[in-house]
Design a protein around this motif. Sequence first.
Motif, short mmCIF file in Angstrom:
data_model
loop_
_atom_site.label_atom_id
_atom_site.label_comp_id
_atom_site.label_asym_id
_atom_site.label_seq_id
_atom_site.Cartn_x
_atom_site.Cartn_y
_atom_site.Cartn_z
N PRO A 1 -10.80 -8.25 -31.30
CA PRO A 1 -10.08 -7.21 -32.73
C PRO A 1 -11.29 -7.36 -33.42
N HIS A 2 -12.14 -5.78 -33.83
CA HIS A 2 -12.68 -5.76 -34.49
C HIS A 2 -12.72 -4.77 -35.87
N HIS B 1 -20.40 -9.16 -32.52
CA HIS B 1 -19.65 -8.18 -32.02
C HIS B 1 -19.67 -8.10 -30.65
N GLN B 2 -19.08 -7.09 -30.40
CA GLN B 2 -19.09 -6.46 -28.59
C GLN B 2 -19.35 -5.19 -28.73
N ASP B 3 -20.45 -4.74 -27.53
CA ASP B 3 -20.58 -3.65 -27.52
C ASP B 3 -19.39 -2.72 -27.23
N LEU B 4 -19.10 -3.11 -26.08
CA LEU B 4 -18.05 -2.54 -25.82
C LEU B 4 -16.98 -1.71 -26.54
N GLN B 5 -17.26 -2.43 -27.87
CA GLN B 5 -15.71 -1.92 -29.24
C GLN B 5 -16.55 -0.24 -29.51
N GLN C 1 -9.22 -0.34 -30.15
CA GLN C 1 -10.77 0.38 -30.45
C GLN C 1 -10.20 2.29 -31.61
N GLU C 2 -8.96 2.31 -31.45
CA GLU C 2 -8.60 3.21 -32.09
C GLU C 2 -9.08 3.37 -33.07
N ASN C 3 -9.46 3.04 -34.07
CA ASN C 3 -9.63 2.84 -35.61
C ASN C 3 -10.97 3.18 -35.47
N LEU C 4 -11.33 2.41 -35.08
CA LEU C 4 -13.09 2.73 -34.80
C LEU C 4 -13.30 4.48 -34.29
N HIS D 1 -28.03 1.48 -24.21
CA HIS D 1 -27.31 1.64 -23.19
C HIS D 1 -26.87 2.60 -21.73
N TYR D 2 -27.29 2.34 -20.84
CA TYR D 2 -27.04 2.53 -19.59
C TYR D 2 -25.52 2.46 -18.75
N ALA D 3 -25.53 3.11 -17.92
CA ALA D 3 -23.87 3.03 -17.30
C ALA D 3 -24.29 3.65 -16.40
N ASN D 4 -23.50 3.05 -14.98
CA ASN D 4 -23.31 3.26 -13.65
C ASN D 4 -22.27 4.79 -13.61
N ASP D 5 -23.11 5.84 -13.68
CA ASP D 5 -22.29 7.12 -12.90
C ASP D 5 -21.96 6.66 -11.91
N ASP D 6 -21.53 6.68 -11.14
CA ASP D 6 -21.13 6.69 -9.45
C ASP D 6 -19.76 5.93 -9.63
N ILE D 7 -19.47 4.83 -11.04
CA ILE D 7 -17.98 3.49 -11.10
C ILE D 7 -17.70 4.55 -12.21
N CYS D 8 -17.88 4.28 -13.43
CA CYS D 8 -17.54 4.26 -14.42
C CYS D 8 -16.83 6.00 -14.78
N ARG D 9 -15.94 6.01 -15.90
CA ARG D 9 -14.87 6.92 -15.92
C ARG D 9 -14.49 6.79 -17.60
N TYR D 10 -14.26 7.88 -18.01
CA TYR D 10 -13.67 7.61 -19.79
C TYR D 10 -12.53 7.16 -19.24
N VAL D 11 -12.17 6.45 -20.57
CA VAL D 11 -10.87 5.83 -20.68
C VAL D 11 -10.07 6.74 -22.11
N ASN D 12 -8.78 6.62 -22.31
CA ASN D 12 -8.10 6.83 -23.37
C ASN D 12 -8.09 5.26 -23.90
#
Length: 312
Positions: free
Chosen positions: A186-187, A142-146, A265-268, A248-259
Motif C-alpha cells: 500500500p502507498h 516506492h514501487q513503480d507498479l503502483q 491502486q484505486e485511489n491513485l 518503462h518498457y513492457a512486453n506487449d506479447d505477454i502483458c495485458r491491462y487489468v482492472n
Amino acid sequence: MLTDGVVDYTKEGSILTAEQRQFYEKNGYLLIRNCVPQYELNRFRQRFQDICEKKVKAPDNMTVMKDISIAKSEFKDGEKAITKIQDFADDPVLFEYCKYPGVVDVVKDLIGNPKSTVMAMHTMLINKPPDNGKLTSRHPMHQDLQYFPFRPADFICCAWTAMEKINRANGCLVVVPGTHKGVLLPHEYPKWEGGVNKAYHGIQDYDPSNPRIHVEMEAGDTVFFHPILIHGSGANRTEGFRKAISCHYANDDICRYVNVEGTTQENLAEEIIEIAKKRLTKYGLDPNTVTLDFADIWRVRAREVNGTRSNL
C-alpha cells in the motif's frame, strides 16, 4: 523464478551474460556502465533545454512539471523552472532514447527475447533541482507498479540513464535488493513538512532500516529495474540540477491491462484520471462529459518501440 521460466536467466542473452541475467533475477536491478554514449545524452539535454525555453513546441500530451518548492517561490523561466517532463514519446528527439539499441537489447534480455514486441509505456526526463532545505527534491521509497494497470510485473522493466555524474550528494537512486520478489505494498502521500510533489506516493509505514544500496552512476550508465523493486532517491544537496532520462518498457506479447478497482491502486488511479480530465479542457472538451478508465490513459501513453502493437 521470475517470468515462470519464460525467460531463462541461467543462459546468456543476446548481449547480457548469464551472470548479469542471474543478478537481475536475484536482486531486481542491473547496472550497465557506459550504456548510452555522451553524444546521445548531449542531444537529449539540448532538446530538454529547447523545450524548457520554448524554442520547440512540446507535444500536446507531454507533461511539464515544476517542483513544489519552485511552484511556491518566485517565477523562474527556462530550464531551472522545470524539474521533470513526462510522456515524451511523441517528441522525435527524446523518443530516440527509448529506441536506442543498447538499451532495448538489454530490456529484451530481461523481459523477453530478441523477437519480442516491446512497448514504451512511461517516459520521463528528470531535472532534480537543488533542495531548498525542505527536502522536497527527494522521492519517497516506492514501487513503480503502483502506477501501472498492466501485468504481469515480471515483463515490465525500467531503464534509467544518468545524464551526468549522479551520487549521494545530488540524489542518486536508492534500491532495496530482492524486494521485487515481494508484492505491491500500500502507498500513500508521505507526511513531509515541506510538502510533496503531485503523485509522489510512497510506501505506507516504510521501514527505513531495510538494507539498501545507493546506485552511484557516471553519465551514460543505465540501471534496469523491476517494477516491484522498492526504490527512491535522496535530496539534491548540491547547487546544480541533476538530470536523468528513463523509460518503462513492457512486453506487449505477454502483458495485458487489468482492472485496479478495489485494489491498493484505486485511489491513485482516481487521482490520475482527474488530472487527465482537467487536461481535456485544452482540447475544448468538457471533462464532465467524458468517461475514462485508468487503462485508457496508459493506452494513449504507450508507443511501439519495435514490432506491431497488439495488446497494450
